[in-house]
Design a protein around this motif. Structure first.
Motif, short mmCIF file in Angstrom:
data_model
loop_
_atom_site.label_atom_id
_atom_site.label_comp_id
_atom_site.label_asym_id
_atom_site.label_seq_id
_atom_site.Cartn_x
_atom_site.Cartn_y
_atom_site.Cartn_z
N GLU A 135 0.82 -1.21 0.00
CA GLU A 135 0.00 0.00 0.00
C GLU A 135 0.86 1.26 0.00
OE1 GLU A 135 -3.09 1.71 -0.89
OE2 GLU A 135 -3.14 -0.45 -0.61
N GLN A 136 1.90 1.21 0.79
CA GLN A 136 2.78 2.37 0.89
C GLN A 136 3.42 2.73 -0.45
OE1 GLN A 136 5.86 0.40 2.90
NE2 GLN A 136 7.48 1.88 2.42
N HIS A 137 3.75 1.70 -1.23
CA HIS A 137 4.32 1.97 -2.54
C HIS A 137 3.28 2.57 -3.47
CE1 HIS A 137 7.03 -1.55 -1.29
NE2 HIS A 137 7.77 -0.47 -1.22
N ALA A 149 0.81 4.31 -2.73
CA ALA A 149 0.56 5.70 -2.35
C ALA A 149 1.61 6.62 -2.96
CB ALA A 149 0.57 5.83 -0.83
N SER A 150 2.88 6.19 -2.88
CA SER A 150 3.95 7.02 -3.45
C SER A 150 3.79 7.15 -4.95
CB SER A 150 5.31 6.39 -3.14
OG SER A 150 5.49 6.29 -1.75
N MET A 151 3.46 6.05 -5.61
CA MET A 151 3.29 6.11 -7.06
C MET A 151 2.19 7.10 -7.42
SD MET A 151 3.37 2.10 -8.24
CE MET A 151 4.38 0.96 -7.31
N SER A 152 1.09 6.97 -6.74
CA SER A 152 -0.04 7.85 -6.99
C SER A 152 0.38 9.31 -6.85
CB SER A 152 -1.16 7.51 -6.01
OG SER A 152 -2.17 8.48 -6.10
N GLU A 153 1.13 9.55 -5.80
CA GLU A 153 1.56 10.92 -5.54
C GLU A 153 2.42 11.46 -6.69
OE1 GLU A 153 4.07 12.93 -1.95
OE2 GLU A 153 2.66 11.33 -1.44
N GLU A 154 3.33 10.62 -7.15
CA GLU A 154 4.21 11.06 -8.22
C GLU A 154 3.44 11.29 -9.51
OE1 GLU A 154 7.01 12.09 -7.64
OE2 GLU A 154 7.31 11.23 -5.65
N VAL A 155 2.47 10.45 -9.77
CA VAL A 155 1.66 10.64 -10.97
C VAL A 155 0.95 12.00 -10.91
CG1 VAL A 155 -0.36 9.85 -12.25
CG2 VAL A 155 1.32 8.20 -11.45
N ALA A 156 0.41 12.29 -9.74
CA ALA A 156 -0.28 13.57 -9.57
C ALA A 156 0.68 14.73 -9.83
CB ALA A 156 -0.84 13.67 -8.15
N GLU A 157 1.89 14.60 -9.32
CA GLU A 157 2.89 15.65 -9.51
C GLU A 157 3.25 15.79 -10.97
OE1 GLU A 157 4.29 17.85 -7.47
OE2 GLU A 157 2.96 17.17 -5.85
N MET A 158 3.23 14.68 -11.67
CA MET A 158 3.56 14.74 -13.10
C MET A 158 2.51 15.53 -13.85
SD MET A 158 4.91 10.81 -13.46
CE MET A 158 5.54 10.72 -15.12
N TYR A 159 1.27 15.26 -13.53
CA TYR A 159 0.21 16.03 -14.19
C TYR A 159 0.34 17.51 -13.85
CZ TYR A 159 -2.55 12.19 -16.05
OH TYR A 159 -2.99 11.13 -16.80
N ALA A 160 0.78 17.77 -12.66
CA ALA A 160 0.86 19.16 -12.20
C ALA A 160 2.03 19.91 -12.82
CB ALA A 160 0.96 19.20 -10.68
N ILE A 208 -0.03 2.74 -15.98
CA ILE A 208 0.87 1.78 -15.34
C ILE A 208 0.53 1.66 -13.86
CG2 ILE A 208 3.26 1.36 -14.66
CD1 ILE A 208 4.12 2.81 -17.23
N TYR A 209 0.36 2.81 -13.26
CA TYR A 209 0.03 2.83 -11.83
C TYR A 209 -1.22 2.01 -11.55
CZ TYR A 209 -2.43 4.60 -7.75
OH TYR A 209 -3.17 4.68 -6.60
N ARG A 210 -2.25 2.24 -12.37
CA ARG A 210 -3.52 1.54 -12.13
C ARG A 210 -3.36 0.03 -12.31
NH1 ARG A 210 -8.16 5.67 -14.09
NH2 ARG A 210 -9.44 4.24 -12.89
N ALA A 211 -2.61 -0.35 -13.32
CA ALA A 211 -2.39 -1.78 -13.55
C ALA A 211 -1.69 -2.42 -12.36
CB ALA A 211 -1.58 -2.00 -14.81
N ILE A 212 -0.67 -1.71 -11.85
CA ILE A 212 0.06 -2.25 -10.71
C ILE A 212 -0.82 -2.33 -9.48
CG2 ILE A 212 1.94 -1.79 -9.09
CD1 ILE A 212 3.57 -0.70 -11.37
N ARG A 213 -1.55 -1.27 -9.25
CA ARG A 213 -2.39 -1.22 -8.04
C ARG A 213 -3.44 -2.33 -8.09
NH1 ARG A 213 -3.68 3.61 -4.40
NH2 ARG A 213 -4.27 2.28 -2.66
#
Lengths: 249, 249
Positions: A118-120, A122-133, A196-201
Motif C-alpha cells: 500500500e505504501q508503494h 501511495a507514493s506512485m499515486s503521488e508522483e503521478v499527480a505531480e507529473m500532471y501538475a 501503469i500505476y492503475r495496472a500495478i495497483r
DNA sequence: TGTATTCTAGTGGTCGGACCTCTCGGACAC
DNA sequence: GTGTCCGAGAGGTCCGACCACTAGAATACA
C-alpha cells in the motif's frame, strides 16, 4: 572475487569485506581515521587509501572530506558512472540501453504488481499527480518521472534488479539530458504513467508489464526522433594491441 | 556522472574519459607511464594513481604490474566483484539473485533466438556436446555450462545485457561454488541446455525464453535444497548513524 | 648453433611523512 | 539567545625514495 593477493589493495578490500560479512560493519558505520586504521593494519596510509578508493568506486564506501569514511548507506548502487564510461569505451548504441531498460523495467513493473504494498502505491499515486501538475515544466516533470520508476523498482522487492535499473537509467541520462520535451508529449506520458500505476495497483502483472513496455518503446522513438543523426555509428576498426599512445595524450 | 570537481581523481577520470570519447584512446591501448603522464597532467603521481585506480575498479582500465596500464580490452564488464560486495553489505537474498538472473537470461535467450548467427549456434552446439561428454566431471561441466550461457548473451546482440548477466552470475558463483552436483542432475541439465539450443536455433523466441526460465528455476531449487538453513536471514536491526566502530576493527 | 641463464631497463607498487583543505562543533562576543 | 570565530580532526595532495615484477637483451653454456 578479489584475490587474497599480496596486493595491499586487495588486502584492504578483503579485510573490510570480512568485517561487513561478519556484521562488524554495517551500512552507515564509520571506519577509523585513515592514519589510525593504517597503523592498525600495518600498512601505509597510501595503500589503505587505494583500497578504500576501490571500494568507493564500487559504491560500497562513502568518503567525505573533512568528516570521515563511511560504509555506504541507502539503496544499493553499482558504481554510478561505470556503465556510462563502459559505453563510451565499447561504443554502446543507445537502442541497446533502451532495450535493456525496457526489459528490466517491464519485469520490474510486473513484480511490483505482484508484491507492491500500500505504501508503494501511495507514493506512485503521488508522483503521478505531480507529473500532471508539472506538464509545463519539463525539469520538474523529469524529477517525478524518475521517482515514479524508482518507486516501482522498490516495490518489486528485488534490490538487485532495482540497482541494475538505476545503473542503466543514470547512464541513459548521462548520454542525453538536453532533450527538452514538449508539453503535449508530457501529457501523453503522464497518462501512460497513470495507466501503469492503475495496472500495478490492481495487481495485474501482465498488463503492468505490457504498458510499461509500450511506454518505454514510445520514449525511445521520441528521443530517437529528436537526436537523429548525432552519434556516429559504432566503430569497426580492426583490433590492435600495445599501441603506444602517449603522443596523443 | 563524475563531477568536474577540483578533485584530482575526477580530473583524471574526466581526462581519460574525454580521450576515450574522442577516440584518442581505444580498447587495448596503453597509457603513458605513470611518472610521465603525471608530469604531463601537472599532478602528482599519487593523484594520478588514485584516478587510475578508480577506473580500474570499474573495469575500464587494466593495470599490469611491471608492464603498463591499458584501456580494458575484451567484452565489457562491470566491476567484477562489485555485486558480490554489495550483496554482503545489503544482505541480498540468493533468491533475489536467481530471480534477476532468470529474468535477464530468459530475455537473453529470446533475443538470441531472434538475432543469433550461425557462428553462435555452432558454438552453442559445441558446448552442449561438451556438457554431455563431462556429466561425470562437475568441474569440467561447469566450465561449458558457463560458456554456453555466455554465448547466448553474445548472440543476443546486446552487450549491456550481457554485461549485467555476467555481473550477476559471477556474484552467484562467488556465493556458492562448492555445490558439487550429482551426475544424474547433470544429465538432466544437459538435456535442458540442448532444448534451449534447439529452440534458439529454430528461432523460436518464446520457447527459448520459457525453457530457459524453467532451467533456471530448476537450478535454483536444486541449490536451495542443497544449502538450506545456511545463510542467516537478512538483518532487521534498527538504523543508526555515525556509530564509531574502530574498536571492532 | 641452439638453448638456458642472467642481467637490466622500464613500469607499476609501497612507503612515510609533510603540508593543504574541508567540516563541524565549541568557545566566545554580542 | 544568537551569531561569529576558531581550532581539532578528518580526508586530499604532494614529494621523493625504494621495492617488485616483467619482458627482452646480453651472456654463458653445451
Amino acid at each position: 572475487m578479489p584475490k587474497s593477493d599480496t596486493h595491499m589493495t586487495m588486502r584492504v578490500v578483503n579485510h573490510i569485506r570480512t568485517l561487513i560479512e561478519s556484521g562488524g560493519l554495517q551500512p552507515g558505520d564509520r571506519i577509523p581515521p585513515e592514519r589510525e586504521f593504517a597503523r592498525k593494519l600495518h600498512i601505509s596510509r597510501a595503500s589503505l587509501r587505494t583500497g578504500i578508493g576501490y571500494l568507493a568506486a564500487m559504491g560500497v564506501m562513502d568518503v567525505r572530506h573533512g568528516v570521515g569514511t563511511f560504509v555506504a548507506d541507502g539503496p544499493p548502487e553499482l558504481g554510478k558512472s561505470s556503465l556510462s564510461l563502459l559505453g563510451a569505451l565499447h561504443g554502446f548504441q543507445s537502442w541497446q540501453m533502451f532495450e535493456a531498460r525496457r526489459i528490466l523495467e517491464s519485469e520490474l513493473a510486473a513484480l511490483a504488481a505482484e508484491r507492491g504494498r500500500e505504501q508503494h502505491f501511495a507514493s506512485m499515486s503521488e508522483e503521478v499527480a505531480e507529473m500532471y501538475a508539472t506538464v509545463d515544466n519539463p525539469m520538474e516533470y523529469l524529477i517525478h518521472d524518475v521517482r515514479f520508476h524508482r518507486v516501482i523498482a522498490q516495490a518489486s522487492g528485488n534490490p538487485i534488479l532495482a540497482a541494475l535499473m538505476e545503473t542503466i537509467t543514470s547512464a541513459l541520462y548521462d548520454e542525453r539530458r538536453k532533450t527538452a520535451e514538449r508539453s503535449r508529449d508530457l501529457k501523453e506520458s503522464a497518462d501512460l504513467h497513470r495507466e501503469i500505476y492503475r495496472a500495478i495497483r490492481s495487481r495485474n502483472a501482465s498488463e503492468a508489464r505490457s504498458i510499461m513496455e509500450r511506454h518505454l518503446t514510445m520514449a525511445q522513438s521520441a528521443q530517437d526522433l529528436e537526436a537523429s543523426g548525432s552519434t556516429p555509428p559504432g566503430n569497426g576498426r580492426p583490433p590492435r594491441k600495445m599501441r603506444r599512445s602517449s603522443d596523443q595524450v
